[in-house]
Design a protein around this motif. Structure first.
Motif, PDB file in Angstrom:
ATOM      1  N   HIS A 164       6.716 -72.926 -10.051  1.00 30.21           N
ATOM      2  CA  HIS A 164       5.575 -73.506  -9.349  1.00 30.21           C
ATOM      3  C   HIS A 164       6.006 -73.740  -7.905  1.00 30.21           C
ATOM      4  N   CYS A 165       5.130 -73.428  -6.972  1.00 28.20           N
ATOM      5  CA  CYS A 165       5.523 -73.462  -5.569  1.00 28.20           C
ATOM      6  C   CYS A 165       4.323 -73.803  -4.696  1.00 28.20           C
ATOM      7  N   ILE A 166       4.538 -74.628  -3.702  1.00 30.04           N
ATOM      8  CA  ILE A 166       3.525 -74.942  -2.701  1.00 30.04           C
ATOM      9  C   ILE A 166       4.015 -74.381  -1.367  1.00 30.04           C
ATOM     10  N   THR A 167       3.175 -73.597  -0.705  1.00 31.02           N
ATOM     11  CA  THR A 167       3.638 -72.871   0.477  1.00 31.02           C
ATOM     12  C   THR A 167       3.344 -73.581   1.799  1.00 31.02           C
ATOM     13  N   SER A 168       2.996 -74.856   1.752  1.00 32.24           N
ATOM     14  CA  SER A 168       2.886 -75.609   2.996  1.00 32.24           C
ATOM     15  C   SER A 168       4.270 -76.163   3.340  1.00 32.24           C
ATOM     16  N   TYR A 169       4.615 -76.128   4.626  1.00 32.93           N
ATOM     17  CA  TYR A 169       5.950 -76.508   5.074  1.00 32.93           C
ATOM     18  C   TYR A 169       5.850 -77.571   6.165  1.00 32.93           C
ATOM     19  N   PRO A 170       6.358 -78.776   5.956  1.00 32.10           N
ATOM     20  CA  PRO A 170       6.769 -79.338   4.661  1.00 32.10           C
ATOM     21  C   PRO A 170       5.545 -79.816   3.883  1.00 32.10           C
ATOM     22  N   SER A 171       5.623 -79.732   2.580  1.00 34.24           N
ATOM     23  CA  SER A 171       4.491 -80.114   1.732  1.00 34.24           C
ATOM     24  C   SER A 171       4.427 -81.629   1.564  1.00 34.24           C
ATOM     25  N   LYS A 172       3.207 -82.144   1.486  1.00 35.83           N
ATOM     26  CA  LYS A 172       2.958 -83.574   1.330  1.00 35.83           C
ATOM     27  C   LYS A 172       2.686 -83.910  -0.139  1.00 35.83           C
ATOM     28  N   PRO A 173       2.887 -85.171  -0.537  1.00 28.19           N
ATOM     29  CA  PRO A 173       2.727 -85.553  -1.951  1.00 28.19           C
ATOM     30  C   PRO A 173       1.391 -85.150  -2.568  1.00 28.19           C
ATOM     31  N   ASN A 174       0.306 -85.255  -1.820  1.00 28.95           N
ATOM     32  CA  ASN A 174      -0.986 -84.909  -2.414  1.00 28.95           C
ATOM     33  C   ASN A 174      -1.180 -83.404  -2.554  1.00 28.95           C
ATOM     34  N   ASP A 175      -0.184 -82.623  -2.077  1.00 32.40           N
ATOM     35  CA  ASP A 175      -0.227 -81.165  -2.241  1.00 32.40           C
ATOM     36  C   ASP A 175       0.742 -80.659  -3.309  1.00 32.40           C
ATOM     37  N   TRP A 176       1.600 -81.514  -3.828  1.00 33.13           N
ATOM     38  CA  TRP A 176       2.647 -81.037  -4.730  1.00 33.13           C
ATOM     39  C   TRP A 176       2.097 -80.415  -6.016  1.00 33.13           C
ATOM     40  N   ASN A 177       0.994 -80.966  -6.539  1.00 28.21           N
ATOM     41  CA  ASN A 177       0.320 -80.365  -7.701  1.00 28.21           C
ATOM     42  C   ASN A 177       1.279 -80.172  -8.881  1.00 28.21           C
ATOM     43  N   LEU A 178       2.068 -81.199  -9.171  1.00 28.60           N
ATOM     44  CA  LEU A 178       3.138 -81.059 -10.159  1.00 28.60           C
ATOM     45  C   LEU A 178       2.640 -80.909 -11.593  1.00 28.60           C
ATOM     46  N   LYS A 179       1.384 -81.281 -11.856  1.00 25.48           N
ATOM     47  CA  LYS A 179       0.849 -81.074 -13.208  1.00 25.48           C
ATOM     48  C   LYS A 179       0.792 -79.592 -13.557  1.00 25.48           C
ATOM     49  N   ARG A 180       0.868 -78.771 -12.536  1.00 23.70           N
ATOM     50  CA  ARG A 180       0.850 -77.318 -12.734  1.00 23.70           C
ATOM     51  C   ARG A 180       2.058 -76.847 -13.542  1.00 23.70           C
ATOM     52  N   ILE A 181       3.146 -77.597 -13.496  1.00 24.64           N
ATOM     53  CA  ILE A 181       4.358 -77.212 -14.221  1.00 24.64           C
ATOM     54  C   ILE A 181       4.097 -77.183 -15.722  1.00 24.64           C
ATOM     55  N   LYS A 182       3.441 -78.229 -16.231  1.00 25.10           N
ATOM     56  CA  LYS A 182       3.130 -78.255 -17.663  1.00 25.10           C
ATOM     57  C   LYS A 182       2.134 -77.163 -18.027  1.00 25.10           C
TER      58      LYS A 182
END
Length: 267
Positions: A164-182
């Protein structure tokens, strides 16, 4: 355990000595692998290609930047030998078929496919013919493109990891979208699922581990003020050590059995 990949990328800025210095500095930090990017200007750019974001004080075009920061085949071999001597996996992201040919001739067994190349069927097919372990990021891909890449690689029976990857540099917490991992873990149960971080801090990677990420990839730089496109999105060497220390503790905690009636009443 968690598999940690420290991406040097182009933080060496074309200096072979600095590239080797990163290998030495990261040795003993707890990482499992060091990753570089192999850019061969003549095969992926032209003198007419301008910077998307002009960050360079000395390069007029992206072609000039790729040219200045590239290494020879023998220099790549030396970097690979250095990593292997220190028992670190040597991983490279190629950006052209010619780069893939170099990796094949270098006997590179682990290849990372960057987000922008995950829909490059020709490259994926070429890599699948020589690399046993293939990792690809999903930052620039939609669900159908991720499945297409996975299916193409899976036909060859390779060890596949999806980050899983977010391509904004640097990425902010509201962009991390970590639920995508599950979500990726459920959709691709036979693949190793991980997280490629661009936040420039350790927190998103630690959170990703709690979400089930088995691979953590992060950029590294000796100093976040150093010249380069990824500096502000990188961890310093000391930050990388703290990430790995914390990540391993979280992993151990999450994989320990539930303990009941174990309260210490030493009042």
């Amino acid at each position: 355990m968690i598999y940690y990949i420290a991406e040097v990328g182009l933080s060496h800025d074309g200096s072979l000595g600095i590239a080797h210095s990163y290998i030495d500095a990261l040795s003993g930090s707890g990482i499992n692998a060091i990753k570089f990017q192999m850019h061969l200007a003549d095969f992926e750019s032209s003198v007419h290609e301008e910077f998307r974001i002009n960050f360079s004080y000395e390069d007029n075009t992206r072609f000039d930047y790729w040219k200045r920061t590239s290494f020879t085949f023998e220099q790549w071999k030396g970097l690979k030998d250095h990593c292997e001597k220190l028992k670190l996996d040597f991983i490279v992201s190629p950006f052209s078929i010619e780069s893939c040919k170099w990796l094949n001739n270098l006997n590179v067994n682990k290849v990372k496919i960057g987000s922008g190349e995950s829909t490059n069927g020709l490259m994926l097919d070429f890599i699948s013919n020589f690399s046993e372990d293939i990792i690809f990021s999903t930052g620039l891909s939609d669900d159908s493109e991720i499945k297409s890449a996975y299916d193409l690689l899976n036909v060859k029976g390779k060890n596949i990891s999806i980050l899983h990857c977010i391509t904004s540099y640097p990425s902010k917490p509201n962009d991390w979208n970590l639920k995508r991992i599950k979500e990726l873990s459920e959709r691709f149960p036979d693949a190793e699922i991980g997280y490629s971080d661009h936040s420039g801090e350790i927190f998103s990677s630690l959170a990703a581990i709690t979400m089930g990420a088995k691979i953590i990839e992060f950029h590294v730089a000796f100093d976040k003020r150093i010249f380069g496109p990824d500096s502000t999105s990188s961890l310093t060497i000391d930050e990388a050590k703290n990430l790995i220390k914390g990540g391993n503790k979280i992993y151990d905690s999450l994989n320990s059995p539930i303990k009941k009636n174990n309260i210490n009443n030493n009042f």
